[in-house]
Design a protein around this motif. Structure first.
Motif, PDB file in Angstrom:
ATOM      1  N   TRP A 180       0.866  -1.053   0.076  1.00  0.00           N
ATOM      2  CA  TRP A 180      -0.082  -0.050  -0.137  1.00  0.00           C
ATOM      3  C   TRP A 180       0.802   1.304   0.053  1.00  0.00           C
ATOM      4  N   PHE A 204      -0.538  -3.415  -6.142  1.00  0.00           N
ATOM      5  CA  PHE A 204      -1.832  -4.036  -6.498  1.00  0.00           C
ATOM      6  C   PHE A 204      -2.089  -3.326  -7.974  1.00  0.00           C
ATOM      7  N   CYS A 206      -4.307  -3.383 -11.763  1.00  0.00           N
ATOM      8  CA  CYS A 206      -5.802  -3.732 -12.417  1.00  0.00           C
ATOM      9  C   CYS A 206      -5.555  -3.174 -13.745  1.00  0.00           C
ATOM     10  N   ALA A 214     -11.701   0.770 -12.550  1.00  0.00           N
ATOM     11  CA  ALA A 214     -10.399   0.614 -11.640  1.00  0.00           C
ATOM     12  C   ALA A 214     -10.367   1.336 -10.455  1.00  0.00           C
ATOM     13  N   ARG A 215     -10.988   2.796 -10.624  1.00  0.00           N
ATOM     14  CA  ARG A 215     -11.070   3.413  -9.481  1.00  0.00           C
ATOM     15  C   ARG A 215     -11.946   3.053  -8.448  1.00  0.00           C
ATOM     16  N   GLY A 218     -10.626   0.321  -6.627  1.00  0.00           N
ATOM     17  CA  GLY A 218      -9.362   0.630  -5.677  1.00  0.00           C
ATOM     18  C   GLY A 218      -9.925   1.543  -4.496  1.00  0.00           C
ATOM     19  N   VAL A 268      -6.000   7.222  -5.253  1.00  0.00           N
ATOM     20  CA  VAL A 268      -6.192   5.983  -5.984  1.00  0.00           C
ATOM     21  C   VAL A 268      -5.279   5.801  -6.821  1.00  0.00           C
ATOM     22  N   ILE A 272      -2.778   2.344  -6.605  1.00  0.00           N
ATOM     23  CA  ILE A 272      -3.431   1.151  -7.514  1.00  0.00           C
ATOM     24  C   ILE A 272      -2.974   1.358  -8.964  1.00  0.00           C
ATOM     25  N   HIS A 274      -3.356   1.101 -12.844  1.00  0.00           N
ATOM     26  CA  HIS A 274      -4.209   0.685 -13.662  1.00  0.00           C
ATOM     27  C   HIS A 274      -4.064   1.319 -15.165  1.00  0.00           C
ATOM     28  N   CYS A 280       0.527  -0.545 -17.176  1.00  0.00           N
ATOM     29  CA  CYS A 280       0.923  -1.216 -15.906  1.00  0.00           C
ATOM     30  C   CYS A 280       2.318  -1.748 -15.551  1.00  0.00           C
ATOM     31  N   LEU A 300      -5.412  -7.911  -9.705  1.00  0.00           N
ATOM     32  CA  LEU A 300      -6.888  -7.425  -9.142  1.00  0.00           C
ATOM     33  C   LEU A 300      -7.774  -7.912 -10.301  1.00  0.00           C
TER      34      LEU A 300
END
Length: 317
Positions: A180, A204, A206, A214-215, A218, A268, A272, A274, A280, A300
């Protein structure tokens, strides 16, 4: 050595259905497979299977809680996987959270720093095959000796979020495991452990160009995790306290929907990964460029083929 890891098992995929994918991972360029442990599969069983499916991979737990197994059982489980994957197993341990420890496993979540430190010290001795009789600050052990210590004993890494635990990981463990965090946070974490200590992080990912989807996913994950006190303190230290304050206020008031809604897009997008598969991959690489040793992709779900995503997220030479 450049490392590139994946979290197994994948969400929504039966454990037994992973064999073909896991066998393929080394050829794709993955060096590591790491498990997790919350309320799904335990941390060790997927790695037992992976040790037989892909003997080239380094395997790791990220992480096993130090409260939910007795010290001796934890040593036995680690020695078993280390025997199956000699020189290729990393035991990642950590305090976990009160929800997992107390609410789900009926154990007291007390003195997490001391319990993590003491478990680390016990495991060092036990996994080396020594007979351990010791009164630690947080527990005691009398005359424990593994019947089958692995040779070599596994490396031990420690889950760490803030300076105290990070420094303990650097001093007494073989590395630190965190999660995180944004790529831009890595230098601050790295500064606490020094340049030569392995730093692993679960990232993480996505893989979708649908930003709203995605958000949305997330936000649900962020509000679930970052409202846990240890993660709240972590992000206060990282400098996101003000940005996340509205989420914490809504969560404390019992308004889960509002807690999700008030998380800023930029938070986010920081936490995350994405976008397209290529984007990515580049974003994961940015963690490495900023000082991360071992990225551990946590894929994810998007509704698309997760195995295709694993292939598409493989490192490019």
């Amino acid at each position: 050595m450049k490392r590139w890891g994946i979290t197994i098992p994948l969400t929504g995929v039966p454990l037994a259905a992973h064999e073909e994918m896991v066998r393929e991972l080394p050829d794709l360029g993955y060096t590591d497979a790491w498990s997790a442990e919350t309320a799904g599969h335990d941390a060790f069983t997927p790695l037992v299977l992976a040790s037989q499916w892909a003997p080239q991979l380094r395997l790791g737990t990220a992480i096993v809680p130090v409260y939910t197994r007795g010290p001796g059982l934890l040593a036995m489980s680690a020695a078993t996987v280390a025997e199956l994957a000699p020189g290729r197993f990393v035991l990642g341990i950590g305090a976990s959270s009160p929800v997992i420890v107390k609410n789900w496993n009926a154990a007291e979540f007390e003195a997490p720093f001391a319990r993590s430190r003491d478990t680390l010290r016990f495991l060092r001795s036990a996994l080396a095959g020594e007979k351990v009789t010791e009164q630690y600050e947080s527990f005691s052990v009398s005359k424990f000796r593994l019947e089958r210590p692995a040779d070599p004993p596994p490396s031990i890494m420690l889950a760490a979020l803030r300076p105290g635990m990070l420094r303990l990981a650097a001093k007494e463990a073989d590395g630190a495991i965190t999660n995180w965090l944004a790529a831009s946070d890595v230098p601050k974490v790295r500064a606490e452990i020094g340049p030569d200590v392995e730093l692993a992080a679960r990232i993480f990912v996505c893989p979708t160009e649908d930003k709203n989807a995605a958000r949305g996913l997330g936000r649900m994950l962020i509000s679930s995790y970052l409202t846990v006190p240890v993660y709240a303190a972590f992000h206060e230290w990282l400098g996101r306290g003000e940005a996340l304050a509205p989420m914490h206020e809504a969560w404390a008031a019992g308004d889960r929907q509002k807690a999700n809604q008030v998380i800023p897009d930029e938070v986010v997008d920081d936490l995350i990964v994405h976008g397209s598969l290529e984007s990515c991959r580049e974003q994961v690489q940015s963690y490495v460029d900023n000082g991360l040793t071992t990225p551990i992709i946590a894929l994810l779900p998007t509704g698309e083929d997760p195995f295709a995503h694993v292939r598409g997220l493989a490192p490019r030479s």
